[in-house]
Each structure stands twice: as C-alpha cells, then as structure tokens.
Write an enzyme that holds these catalytic residues in place. Structure first.
Site, mmCIF file in Angstrom:
data_model
loop_
_atom_site.group_PDB
_atom_site.id
_atom_site.type_symbol
_atom_site.label_atom_id
_atom_site.label_comp_id
_atom_site.label_asym_id
_atom_site.label_seq_id
_atom_site.Cartn_x
_atom_site.Cartn_y
_atom_site.Cartn_z
ATOM 1 N N SER A 143 29.800 124.053 33.344
ATOM 2 C CA SER A 143 30.198 125.183 34.000
ATOM 3 C C SER A 143 29.183 126.529 33.219
ATOM 4 C CB SER A 143 31.404 126.126 33.579
ATOM 5 O OG SER A 143 31.133 126.203 32.123
ATOM 6 N N ASN A 189 34.842 120.462 27.460
ATOM 7 C CA ASN A 189 34.538 121.638 26.672
ATOM 8 C C ASN A 189 35.219 122.992 27.395
ATOM 9 O OD1 ASN A 189 32.554 124.255 26.142
ATOM 10 N ND2 ASN A 189 30.442 123.235 26.904
ATOM 11 N N ASP A 190 35.440 123.508 28.530
ATOM 12 C CA ASP A 190 35.540 124.228 29.247
ATOM 13 C C ASP A 190 36.924 124.119 28.987
ATOM 14 O OD1 ASP A 190 33.863 125.349 29.714
ATOM 15 O OD2 ASP A 190 33.899 124.831 31.922
ATOM 16 N N VAL A 191 37.979 122.777 28.493
ATOM 17 C CA VAL A 191 39.568 123.150 28.768
ATOM 18 C C VAL A 191 39.827 123.148 26.769
ATOM 19 C CG1 VAL A 191 39.858 121.409 30.625
ATOM 20 C CG2 VAL A 191 39.082 120.613 28.275
ATOM 21 N N VAL A 192 38.603 123.599 26.280
ATOM 22 C CA VAL A 192 39.970 123.617 24.614
ATOM 23 C C VAL A 192 38.805 125.125 24.726
ATOM 24 C CG1 VAL A 192 40.089 121.153 23.829
ATOM 25 C CG2 VAL A 192 37.579 122.641 23.816
#
Lengths: 466, 95
Positions: A432, A391-394
């Site tokens: 997050s 999620n957050d990494v993209v």
C-alpha cells in the site's frame, strides 16, 4: 416435446436445490468437500439436459450450433480445468478472480445475443438485460485487471490525476447509454449497443486500476457478487429459474461476504472503490526511531526460549510459499515447550481466508488458528510476535494517526508483545506504500529475506538448540 | 416468465444466499467465495441456450465465446474449490 421440456425443467429444479444444498454444506469445514461435490453434480445435470433443449421449430437445436457448443465447452472447460489443477495454492486469489470474470463475460455475452436477436419485450426485460450486461461487463474487465495485478503482470497501482471524476463521468455515461437502450427497446441501434458494452468494459478497467494491496480481496469478492447478479438478471431474460436462483443466491451471499470484509477493514465499500489506499495519500512525515536488524540465529534464540509465540502470517508468506516451513518451525518450537498460535487478520493476504487455506495446506490444525477478536488481548502476554510478510494489518498508525489512509482499521496488536520479529523481503513500505510505525519501535526486530529462506535458517538454528 | 413470480424468486433467493453465508466461519471464506464463484458458473446453461437459438454468424460468434467463458467459469471454479476444500478432509472436528 412436452416430455423433454418437463425433463429439462425438473432437472433445473433439482440442480437449483443441489446448488443451495452444496453452498450450505460448504459452510462447515467437515462437510465442505461434500458440498462442492453436490454442487458439481447439479452443474453436470443442468449442463447435460440443456443439450436436449428443443429448437424454435425443430425437435433439437440446430446441429451447427450444437457442434459449436460442444467445441466451446471442450476448449473452455479443459483449459480452465487443467490450469486450475496446476496452479499453486498461493496463486488461488487470481485464479478465482479470472474464473469469476469469465462468468461475468458469459453473462454479458448472453445479453448481447438477446439484444441482437430482438425477441425481448417489455421494459422490465430490457432493463434487466441491460443491467446484467453492464454488471457482467464490469466484472469481466475488472477481474482481468485484478488477475493481472495479482499475477504480477501489472506491477504498479495506476491512478489517473482526476480518477474519481473520470469514474463518475464514465459511470454516468454508461448508465445513460443503458437507459437509452431500454428507452428505444427493439429500435436500439447496433452502434448504441456497441458503445454501451465498450463503456461498461472500460469502466471495469478504470475502476480496478488504482486498487491494490489489502483492498484486493474485497474487490474480488465484490466482482463475484456482481457476476452472480448479472447471471440472475440474464436468467430472467432467458426465462430460466435455475440461473435466477443460482445467480441471486451468489449475488446476495457475495454482497454479504464483501460487507463482512469491508467492515473488518473499517472501510466502506465506496471508499475502497473511490479512495484507494496509496502512499501518496499519506500526510504523516518520516518515522521516528531506527530499523534494527537481527540474524536468523537471534530470532531462533528469542523464540526457542520464549513461552508464548504468536505468528502473524501475511501476503509475504503466500508469495514465498513458506507455509510448510512455518509449520515445521512451529512443530519444533512446540517440542521445545513453546506455546505457538497463529493470528489471522480478516483481510490478510489477497483473499478472505487466504491465510487459513495456506495454513490448512501445510497441515496446521484449526485450534491453533485464531481470529483478530479472539487473540488480540493475548498479545500482552506474548513473548514474541512473529510477523511473516504482513504489513498494514499490524501497523499501529491505524490506531493513532487520523491522517493515515488506514486510520480506523482494526489491527492485530503485535506491538503489545514483549518482542516483535518482522520477516520482510526488503526495506521500504508495503504494497500500500504506507510506512509502518511498528518497524521503528524499540521492541521490534527486522529479519530481512524471503520468508521461505529465512524461516529455513531459523529452523536450522532451532535444531542446534535441541 | 410472469414478472411477479420472478420477483418472488429474486426475493427468496436473495434471503437464501444471505442466510447460508451468514453462518460461515472465517476459515472457509476463501473456499466459499470460490464455491459461490463456481455456482454462478451455471451461466454456462444460459449461454448454451443462447447459442442454440443463434441465427446469424454474429450471434453464433458471441454465443461461442459466451459458452467458452461459461464453461471455463464452471470447470475452473470447481477445480480450485475442490482442491482448497480437499485440504480440510483429514482434519479433526472443530476444536
């Protein structure tokens, strides 16, 4: 007596060499396994000769203490050995965290005994004993909280209203108590010591409680370095060079590893500890666009007729234990002539290299796995980017939205692919709590369900396409 | 131990740790963190000596817990690291 002391010193020396050699061998995939075995030999050697340690005025240590020792090793060792053997690969991060915490606890325990015995002398010795006790205790209680969070025992990130103020006051209080102990030396009262240890333990809990999501691997790595340092400091107190060398080597290595990870997230370590990522911190409003759902059949079709697919695994794949299914799907797609690669974000999962381990378990060859820098320019030519539980990494917000807590973190450019398919357990923001702008893009398609189940369905559909 | 000698050991060990890790590929970060976690399990040795010298029931109690925790750190750290690294054994060399 002299011979025994010599034998013990020589064995510790050999053990220290084996530890460093083992760590070095672990730095290459081909020799890594030998490395841990060499280090293991060193550990057995060091432990075995320690039983021969002379007592203060006797040939050996008191018998009742030796019995306690054997009992403690038998219980602690076997429980950890069995749980380590049984745990699923996906649960590795929390196991590393809990074993690490135990090491910190042991170091704090050594300090406690040394304070109680009152045989220490000199400011240097008291300072290092107190520092080791502080760091070890923080690592101990903090790692237990990290374990509880990753294991799902503690679900929500918990943040006090005045978290940072509490952190700082408590840290200063603990430091103050530590200084008071060093100052009073032999005269330090039992109550002072007790307060010091309690404060350090509470500090570990309070600091770790608000941390979650992508910050977790960094924190586990940081505690690993902490325990190493604590062990090194207590090694000085005990006059044991093996402990100093092993502890400080790990402390330095762990610090470097922690920095590498923090750098990969573009977040200084102080930010990770004092400004944890959380949804509430987000200033940005609602996202524009809509979420478009696709079926497993649509997803299978898109990938089957693509020429280039890049898979981005994340924590969701780990939770679902879907790595074997993902590799099965990859092999099918490759048979159909599709070029499939894996893109790994440095902080994907809950531990550095977490995804690499899982993919290796499933049998994915190294040459299909790429780091962020290696693959990010390839997304422009990719037909499909398949995001599995990441999620957050993209999240493209990291590139554009200055108000976002993850602004500035390097991300995988999944949004540059012609099509994006996101496998996700359900709607709603990730761990997050930050909304992901990628999901609302026109070329993005959502495939809801557990990664294990969804990928199995995709495999079925790909098979029917021959 | 002589303070200055200890300081030299600290310094050299710190450089060693830094150097050894700086050349590690990302793929090994987890096993390596786990491996270094195992190595600080040598705290077991320190805990054993501390327990061995314990003179009061309080010291014995703390020592017992410290040895137990140290042993768990060493044993558990070894098993999980070995399991992770075992998965690399059949792989071909590099790219």
């Amino acid at each position: 007596m002299e011979e025994i002391r010599w034998l013990i010193s020589a064995s510790y020396f050999v053990a220290a060499i084996l530890f460093i050699f083992g760590l070095k061998e672990m730095s290459s995939p081909t020799t890594a396994r030998k490395g841990i075995i060499w280090a293991g030999v060193g550990m057995v050697l060091a432990t075995a000769v320690t039983f021969l340690t002379p007592g203060e005025s006797t040939l050996f240590m008191p018998v009742d203490n030796l019995i306690l020792m054997v009992l403690a090793i038998a219980i602690g060792g076997s429980v950890a050995w069995i749980s380590g053997k049984r745990v699923a690969m996906t649960d590795m991060p929390q196991m590393v965290a809990i074993y690490n915490g135990m090491g910190g606890g042991a170091a704090a325990g050594i300090a406690a005994i040394e304070f109680a015995r009152g045989h220490m002398h000199g400011t240097m010795m008291f300072t290092l004993a107190a520092l080791g006790a502080l760091i070890g205790s923080v690592s101990f209680s903090g790692s237990i909280v990290a374990f509880a969070k990753l294991q799902g025992i503690m679900k929500k990130a918990f943040r006090l209203p005045t978290q940072n103020a509490v952190n700082i006051v408590l840290a200063l209080l603990t430091l103050g108590l530590g200084i008071a102990i060093v100052w009073s030396g032999q005269e330090a009262s039992a109550w002072l010591l007790l307060a010091f240890f309690l404060c350090a333990l509470v500090l570990g809990v309070i600091v770790t409680l608000p941390i979650g999501g992508a910050d977790m691997p960094v924190v586990i790595s940081l505690f690993n370095a902490f325990t190493g340092l604590a062990v090194g400091f207590e090694g000085y107190v005990m006059g044991n060079p093996a402990l100093i060398i092993a502890g400080i080597v790990v402390g330095a290595a762990g610090t470097l590893l922690t920095q590498l990870m923090a750098k990969a997230m573009n977040r200084p370590i102080t930010n990770i500890l004092f400004q944890p990522i959380s949804g509430e911190a987000q200033a940005g409003g609602a996202m524009e666009g809509t979420l478009k759902e696709v079926s497993a059949l649509d997803a299978a079709t898109m990938m089957h007729y693509a020429s280039k697919v890049i898979i981005i695994p994340g924590y969701g794949m780990a939770v679902a234990g879907a790595q074997h299914k993902v590799w099965e799907m990859t092999e099918l797609l490759e048979e159909a002539g599709v070029d499939v690669r894996f893109a790994i974000h440095p902080v994907a999962g809950r531990m550095p290299g977490h995804m690499n381990v899982l993919l290796a378990e499933a049998g994915v060859p190294y040459d299909k796995i790429f780091d962020l820098e290696e693959i990010n320019s390839d997304f422009n030519q990719a037909d499909v980017a398949l995001v599995i539980g990441a999620n957050d990494v993209v999240n493209p917000v990291a590139r554009s939205d200055k108000s976002s807590p993850i602004y500035g973190m390097p991300i995988l450019n999944a949004d540059h692919a012609a099509n994006v398919i996101v496998v996700k357990r359900g709607q709603g923001a990730g761990y997050s709590g930050i909304e992901n702008a990628l999901f609302y893009k026109d070329n993005c398609h959502m495939l809801y369900g557990s990664a294990q189940k969804v990928i199995a369905e995709v495999i079925q559909n790909v098979k029917t396409m021959g | 131990m002589e303070g200055s000698i200890a300081a030299y050991i600290f310094m050299l060990a710190a450089f060693t740790g830094y150097e050894v890790i700086s050349r590690v590929p990302v793929i090994l970060h987890t096993p390596l963190m786990s491996g270094s976690n195992f190595i600080h399990g040598v705290v077991l040795v320190g805990a054993m000596v501390a327990l061995g010298q314990a003179a009061t029931p309080l010291e014995q109690g703390i020592g017992f817990v410290a040895v137990l925790l140290g042993a768990a750190n060493a044993a558990g750290g070894y098993v999980v690291t070995e399991r992770m690294l075992a998965m690399f054994k059949n792989e071909k060399k590099g790219n």
